[in-house]
Design a protein around this motif. Structure first.
Motif, PDB file in Angstrom:
ATOM      1  N   GLY A 198       1.490  -1.292  -0.452  1.00  0.00           N
ATOM      2  CA  GLY A 198      -0.265   0.021   0.176  1.00  0.00           C
ATOM      3  C   GLY A 198       0.378   0.999   0.079  1.00  0.00           C
ATOM      4  N   PRO A 199      -0.024   2.198   0.424  1.00  0.00           N
ATOM      5  CA  PRO A 199      -1.008   2.617   0.340  1.00  0.00           C
ATOM      6  C   PRO A 199      -2.233   2.509  -0.783  1.00  0.00           C
ATOM      7  N   CYS A 200      -3.232   1.733  -0.709  1.00  0.00           N
ATOM      8  CA  CYS A 200      -4.161   1.416  -1.586  1.00  0.00           C
ATOM      9  C   CYS A 200      -5.257   2.091  -1.689  1.00  0.00           C
ATOM     10  N   PRO A 201      -5.348   2.943  -2.544  1.00  0.00           N
ATOM     11  CA  PRO A 201      -6.708   3.913  -2.938  1.00  0.00           C
ATOM     12  C   PRO A 201      -7.686   2.301  -2.850  1.00  0.00           C
ATOM     13  N   GLN A 227     -13.011  -2.019  -4.069  1.00  0.00           N
ATOM     14  CA  GLN A 227     -11.443  -2.834  -5.482  1.00  0.00           C
ATOM     15  C   GLN A 227     -10.475  -1.711  -4.641  1.00  0.00           C
ATOM     16  N   LEU A 228      -9.646  -2.181  -4.477  1.00  0.00           N
ATOM     17  CA  LEU A 228      -8.230  -1.076  -4.438  1.00  0.00           C
ATOM     18  C   LEU A 228      -7.399  -0.815  -5.438  1.00  0.00           C
ATOM     19  N   GLY A 229      -6.548   0.281  -5.357  1.00  0.00           N
ATOM     20  CA  GLY A 229      -5.244   0.281  -6.858  1.00  0.00           C
ATOM     21  C   GLY A 229      -4.088   0.034  -6.088  1.00  0.00           C
ATOM     22  N   PHE A 230      -3.293   0.313  -6.638  1.00  0.00           N
ATOM     23  CA  PHE A 230      -2.346   0.788  -5.891  1.00  0.00           C
ATOM     24  C   PHE A 230      -0.933   0.949  -7.584  1.00  0.00           C
ATOM     25  N   GLY A 231       0.291   2.121  -6.580  1.00  0.00           N
ATOM     26  CA  GLY A 231       0.624   2.509  -7.562  1.00  0.00           C
ATOM     27  C   GLY A 231      -0.134   3.973  -8.625  1.00  0.00           C
ATOM     28  N   ALA A 232       0.777   4.149  -9.767  1.00  0.00           N
ATOM     29  CA  ALA A 232      -0.068   5.194 -10.809  1.00  0.00           C
ATOM     30  C   ALA A 232       0.883   5.130 -11.754  1.00  0.00           C
ATOM     31  N   LYS A 233      -0.090   5.243 -13.067  1.00  0.00           N
ATOM     32  CA  LYS A 233       0.230   5.056 -14.490  1.00  0.00           C
ATOM     33  C   LYS A 233       0.425   6.299 -14.794  1.00  0.00           C
ATOM     34  N   LYS A 234       1.017   6.491 -15.976  1.00  0.00           N
ATOM     35  CA  LYS A 234       1.500   8.060 -16.518  1.00  0.00           C
ATOM     36  C   LYS A 234       0.227   8.906 -16.906  1.00  0.00           C
ATOM     37  N   ALA A 267     -10.860   6.655 -12.370  1.00  0.00           N
ATOM     38  CA  ALA A 267     -10.128   7.362 -11.189  1.00  0.00           C
ATOM     39  C   ALA A 267     -10.393   8.327 -10.714  1.00  0.00           C
ATOM     40  N   LYS A 268     -11.482   9.154 -11.483  1.00  0.00           N
ATOM     41  CA  LYS A 268     -11.242  10.488 -11.279  1.00  0.00           C
ATOM     42  C   LYS A 268     -12.635  10.641 -10.534  1.00  0.00           C
ATOM     43  N   ARG A 269     -13.889   9.360 -10.374  1.00  0.00           N
ATOM     44  CA  ARG A 269     -14.866   9.281  -9.732  1.00  0.00           C
ATOM     45  C   ARG A 269     -14.583   8.955  -8.457  1.00  0.00           C
ATOM     46  N   ALA A 270     -13.075   8.730  -8.757  1.00  0.00           N
ATOM     47  CA  ALA A 270     -13.098   8.233  -7.161  1.00  0.00           C
ATOM     48  C   ALA A 270     -12.119   9.254  -6.686  1.00  0.00           C
ATOM     49  N   GLY A 271     -12.260   9.697  -7.018  1.00  0.00           N
ATOM     50  CA  GLY A 271     -11.177  11.386  -6.428  1.00  0.00           C
ATOM     51  C   GLY A 271      -9.488  11.078  -6.737  1.00  0.00           C
ATOM     52  N   LEU A 272      -9.292  10.331  -7.837  1.00  0.00           N
ATOM     53  CA  LEU A 272      -8.351  10.060  -7.207  1.00  0.00           C
ATOM     54  C   LEU A 272      -6.614  11.074  -9.153  1.00  0.00           C
ATOM     55  N   GLU A 273      -6.271  11.240  -8.188  1.00  0.00           N
ATOM     56  CA  GLU A 273      -5.272  12.234  -9.576  1.00  0.00           C
ATOM     57  C   GLU A 273      -5.034  11.440 -10.628  1.00  0.00           C
ATOM     58  N   ALA A 274      -4.039  10.242 -10.117  1.00  0.00           N
ATOM     59  CA  ALA A 274      -3.831   9.483 -11.076  1.00  0.00           C
ATOM     60  C   ALA A 274      -4.505   7.788 -11.538  1.00  0.00           C
ATOM     61  N   GLU A 332     -15.234  -2.510   8.622  1.00  0.00           N
ATOM     62  CA  GLU A 332     -16.082  -1.164   8.358  1.00  0.00           C
ATOM     63  C   GLU A 332     -16.046  -1.440   7.444  1.00  0.00           C
ATOM     64  N   ALA A 333     -17.003   0.172   7.257  1.00  0.00           N
ATOM     65  CA  ALA A 333     -17.553   0.045   5.527  1.00  0.00           C
ATOM     66  C   ALA A 333     -16.842   1.028   4.994  1.00  0.00           C
ATOM     67  N   LEU A 334     -16.389   1.177   3.101  1.00  0.00           N
ATOM     68  CA  LEU A 334     -15.559   1.973   2.717  1.00  0.00           C
ATOM     69  C   LEU A 334     -15.803   2.541   1.790  1.00  0.00           C
ATOM     70  N   LYS A 335     -15.400   3.702   1.343  1.00  0.00           N
ATOM     71  CA  LYS A 335     -15.702   4.612   0.836  1.00  0.00           C
ATOM     72  C   LYS A 335     -14.901   5.526  -0.426  1.00  0.00           C
ATOM     73  N   ALA A 336     -15.101   5.636  -2.073  1.00  0.00           N
ATOM     74  CA  ALA A 336     -14.672   5.454  -2.765  1.00  0.00           C
ATOM     75  C   ALA A 336     -13.225   6.723  -2.203  1.00  0.00           C
ATOM     76  N   GLY A 337     -11.911   6.447  -2.417  1.00  0.00           N
ATOM     77  CA  GLY A 337     -11.451   7.894  -2.001  1.00  0.00           C
ATOM     78  C   GLY A 337     -10.754   7.147  -0.831  1.00  0.00           C
ATOM     79  N   ASP A 338     -11.316   6.950  -0.302  1.00  0.00           N
ATOM     80  CA  ASP A 338      -9.917   5.917   1.368  1.00  0.00           C
ATOM     81  C   ASP A 338      -9.624   5.218   1.086  1.00  0.00           C
ATOM     82  N   GLN A 339      -7.802   5.395   1.887  1.00  0.00           N
ATOM     83  CA  GLN A 339      -6.648   4.577   1.693  1.00  0.00           C
ATOM     84  C   GLN A 339      -6.916   3.578   2.711  1.00  0.00           C
TER      85      GLN A 339
END
Length: 206
Positions: A30-33, A43-50, A62-69, A82-89
């Motif tokens: 992680g950290p996994c958004p 659904q978790l993400g890891f790393g960042a693409k160009k 990714a933008k809908r989850a509030g992620l820059e990349a 516990e419940a999670l929401k999009a954009g949490d880490q």
């Protein structure tokens, strides 16, 4: 949440309270958004693409989850805790020292190998004039069943397959550097992607 995506950094050793050295694998976990939350999956993400290598659909996802990349890797896991929401880490703090985990990765590819390397066969006699030093020997009966039995251990492609190592113990958690120290070896090469999950019950190792 009981799982994280990470990458294998390599192996080292730590010393416990008794002064005994413990061989460990260092995993950058992680950290996994949180990219998306469904009814029973996260659904978790890891790393960042160009940006220039990101498809528009993935960039919008990714933008809908509030992620820059857009994340380099996306994986889904069952919803727990516990419940999670999009954009949490989700960070490495979900694990604690002493917990048992299972690590999934892709093993190193060894290419096409014979039975001696692939399965540990002893091979044939190593004497002068012999021509079957590393051959498998007889592979099937003759008249009955007149075919090769399914699952026969033969030469072929070795490695480069998904493998899960069970019953590993978390030795140390470094939350500041997002590092997880796991006792023993895990599948894959250095910098290989892995998935670390909490072990629900007993395994063949414990």
């Amino acid at each position: 949440m009981n799982a994280l995506i990470g990458r294998k950094l390599g192996m080292t050793r730590l010393f416990n309270e008794e002064g005994t050295h413990v061989p460990v694998t260092v995993i950058e976990a992680g950290p996994c958004p949180v990219v998306q939350v469904a009814e029973d999956r996260v659904q978790l993400g890891f790393g960042a693409k160009k940006a220039k290598r990101t498809a528009k659909a993935l960039a919008g996802h990714a933008k809908r989850a509030g992620l820059e990349a857009a994340p380099r890797v996306l994986k889904s896991f069952p919803v727990t805790g516990e419940a999670l929401k999009a954009g949490d880490q989700v960070t490495v703090t979900i694990f604690a020292a002493g917990e048992r985990v299972k690590v999934t990765g892709v093993t190193k590819g060894r290419g096409f190998q014979g039975v001696v390397h692939r399965y540990g066969f002893s091979g044939g006699p190593a004497t002068h004039g012999n021509t079957r030093h590393r051959k498998p020997g007889s592979i099937a009966p003759g008249t009955n069943p007149s075919r090769i039995i399914k699952g026969k251990r033969m030469p072929g492609h070795m490695g480069a397959r998904r493998f899960t190592e069970l019953g590993l113990t978390v030795v140390k958690v470094d939350a500041e550097r997002n590092l997880l120290f796991v006792r023993g070896a895990v599948p894959g090469p250095m910098n290989g992607l892995v998935t670390v999950r909490k072990q629900g019950g007993k395994s063949r190792h414990a």
